[in-house]
Design a protein around this motif. Sequence first.
Motif, short mmCIF file in Angstrom:
data_model
loop_
_atom_site.label_atom_id
_atom_site.label_comp_id
_atom_site.label_asym_id
_atom_site.label_seq_id
_atom_site.Cartn_x
_atom_site.Cartn_y
_atom_site.Cartn_z
N ALA A 180 -34.54 85.46 83.25
CA ALA A 180 -34.41 84.09 83.74
C ALA A 180 -33.19 83.95 84.64
CB ALA A 180 -34.31 83.14 82.55
N PHE A 181 -32.08 84.54 84.26
CA PHE A 181 -30.86 84.45 85.07
C PHE A 181 -31.05 85.14 86.41
CE2 PHE A 181 -28.26 83.63 81.13
CZ PHE A 181 -27.80 82.41 81.55
N LEU A 182 -31.67 86.30 86.42
CA LEU A 182 -31.89 87.01 87.68
C LEU A 182 -32.78 86.20 88.62
CD1 LEU A 182 -32.36 90.70 86.47
CD2 LEU A 182 -30.42 89.73 87.69
N THR A 183 -33.82 85.57 88.07
CA THR A 183 -34.72 84.75 88.89
C THR A 183 -33.97 83.58 89.51
OG1 THR A 183 -36.58 85.34 87.46
CG2 THR A 183 -36.84 83.41 88.89
N ILE A 184 -33.16 82.89 88.70
CA ILE A 184 -32.42 81.73 89.21
C ILE A 184 -31.37 82.16 90.22
CG2 ILE A 184 -30.88 79.85 88.54
CD1 ILE A 184 -32.39 79.70 85.90
N ILE A 185 -30.72 83.29 89.98
CA ILE A 185 -29.69 83.77 90.91
C ILE A 185 -30.31 84.13 92.26
CG2 ILE A 185 -28.12 85.70 91.35
CD1 ILE A 185 -27.35 85.61 88.40
N ILE A 186 -31.46 84.78 92.24
CA ILE A 186 -32.15 85.10 93.50
C ILE A 186 -32.52 83.83 94.25
CG2 ILE A 186 -34.26 86.10 94.47
CD1 ILE A 186 -34.13 88.19 92.24
N LEU A 187 -33.03 82.84 93.53
CA LEU A 187 -33.39 81.56 94.16
C LEU A 187 -32.15 80.88 94.76
CD1 LEU A 187 -35.46 79.34 94.73
CD2 LEU A 187 -34.99 78.42 92.45
N LEU A 188 -31.05 80.91 94.07
CA LEU A 188 -29.82 80.28 94.58
C LEU A 188 -29.27 81.03 95.79
CD1 LEU A 188 -28.01 79.37 91.23
CD2 LEU A 188 -29.03 77.80 92.88
N ILE A 189 -29.42 82.35 95.80
CA ILE A 189 -28.98 83.13 96.96
C ILE A 189 -29.79 82.75 98.19
CG2 ILE A 189 -28.92 85.45 97.94
CD1 ILE A 189 -28.15 86.50 95.19
N VAL A 190 -31.11 82.59 98.02
CA VAL A 190 -31.97 82.19 99.14
C VAL A 190 -31.57 80.81 99.65
CG1 VAL A 190 -34.34 81.61 99.79
CG2 VAL A 190 -33.89 83.63 98.38
N LEU A 191 -31.34 79.86 98.71
CA LEU A 191 -30.93 78.52 99.12
C LEU A 191 -29.57 78.53 99.81
CD1 LEU A 191 -32.04 76.48 95.97
CD2 LEU A 191 -33.16 76.57 98.22
N PHE A 192 -28.66 79.37 99.32
CA PHE A 192 -27.33 79.45 99.93
C PHE A 192 -27.40 80.00 101.34
CE2 PHE A 192 -23.39 81.84 100.73
CZ PHE A 192 -22.45 80.81 100.59
N LEU A 193 -28.19 81.06 101.55
CA LEU A 193 -28.34 81.64 102.89
C LEU A 193 -29.02 80.67 103.85
CD1 LEU A 193 -29.36 85.31 101.97
CD2 LEU A 193 -27.12 84.47 102.72
N SER A 239 -23.33 76.35 92.53
CA SER A 239 -24.35 76.68 91.52
C SER A 239 -24.48 78.19 91.36
CB SER A 239 -25.70 76.08 91.92
OG SER A 239 -25.62 74.67 92.00
N LEU A 240 -24.44 78.91 92.47
CA LEU A 240 -24.52 80.37 92.41
C LEU A 240 -23.33 80.95 91.65
CD1 LEU A 240 -25.88 83.01 93.27
CD2 LEU A 240 -24.61 82.86 95.43
N PHE A 241 -22.13 80.44 91.95
CA PHE A 241 -20.94 80.92 91.25
C PHE A 241 -21.03 80.61 89.75
CE2 PHE A 241 -16.70 79.89 89.57
CZ PHE A 241 -16.08 81.13 89.71
N PHE A 242 -21.49 79.39 89.42
CA PHE A 242 -21.62 78.99 88.02
C PHE A 242 -22.59 79.90 87.27
CE2 PHE A 242 -24.16 76.55 84.95
CZ PHE A 242 -23.19 76.27 84.01
N TRP A 243 -23.74 80.19 87.87
CA TRP A 243 -24.74 81.02 87.20
C TRP A 243 -24.28 82.45 87.05
CZ3 TRP A 243 -28.76 79.97 84.28
CH2 TRP A 243 -29.31 78.68 84.34
#
Length: 297
Positions: A180-193, A239-243
């Motif tokens: 779950a954490f890896l999925t959310i982190i990947i999603l946040l990376i995409v949103l950040f980029l 959010s990315l840093f928090f996760w």
Amino acid sequence: MKSDYIQTTTCQERRKDPIEMFHSGQLVKICAPMVRYSKLSFRTLVRKYDCDLCYTPMIVAADFVRSAKARDSEFTTNQGDCPLIVQFAANDARLLSDAARIVCPYANGIDINCGCPQRWALAEGYGACLINKPELVRDMVKQVRNQVENPRFSVSIKIRWQKIFSFSVWGKIASFWNKAFLTIIILLIVLFLDAVREVRKYSSTHTIEKSSASRPAAYEHTQMKLFRSQRNLYISGFSLFFWLVLRRLVTLITQLAKELSHKGVLKHQAENINQAAKKFMEENERLKRPFLRHKMT
């Protein structure tokens, strides 16, 4: 325990069982034991703000039983100071039961501190080190229950988070949380980029000049999009840093749980081996005795 306080201690709440408060289904507001703070004056203050149950600071049972000066300085109460739980630090069942009998007329129960991590407490055999001595804790609870005549007098034990880390549930949910954490982190990376791309797009001078020349209101529209992209950049970045921090925290907790479980298994194995070795040594000594007697004769 000063005499002027004891003579006025006739509160009807003394007859209540604290356990019934937790079974009532209502919210119970508790003032936990705090070093040097949870004395009578502080407890009186928090009771004015509808505190339901108060604890005293931790009191060393041995000093409390042996010294009248310690009793006078460490434990004071009055008519309105109830319900009340007295917390003791103890490593001897007899001393704890004696201390419980002393405070029984003036409190609703006692609490055994099995969670204090301070070095002086561990050196004296109090606090968190009692977690590894369940037989001693059991004997102390039994001794208090046998010596105190009031059946509604409660005996509780304070522990800390170390016991929770040994639960097997951490290992069961570790794989699920990792995915779950890896999925959310990947999603946040995409949103950040994507937010970085948008900020660069609407921050360029060429884009602003081109839109301003084609439409008069385009400048305000471009600035609005720039503001939104910057907002998204900050939100996705934080959010990315928090996760990432949260994932690291969960990883450390699961590792700690595994280490504690392995420690418990190894300790149990060592105790079994030690008991088996003692049994074999005793058996060996028993078998040697007939031969020694035969040689002497």
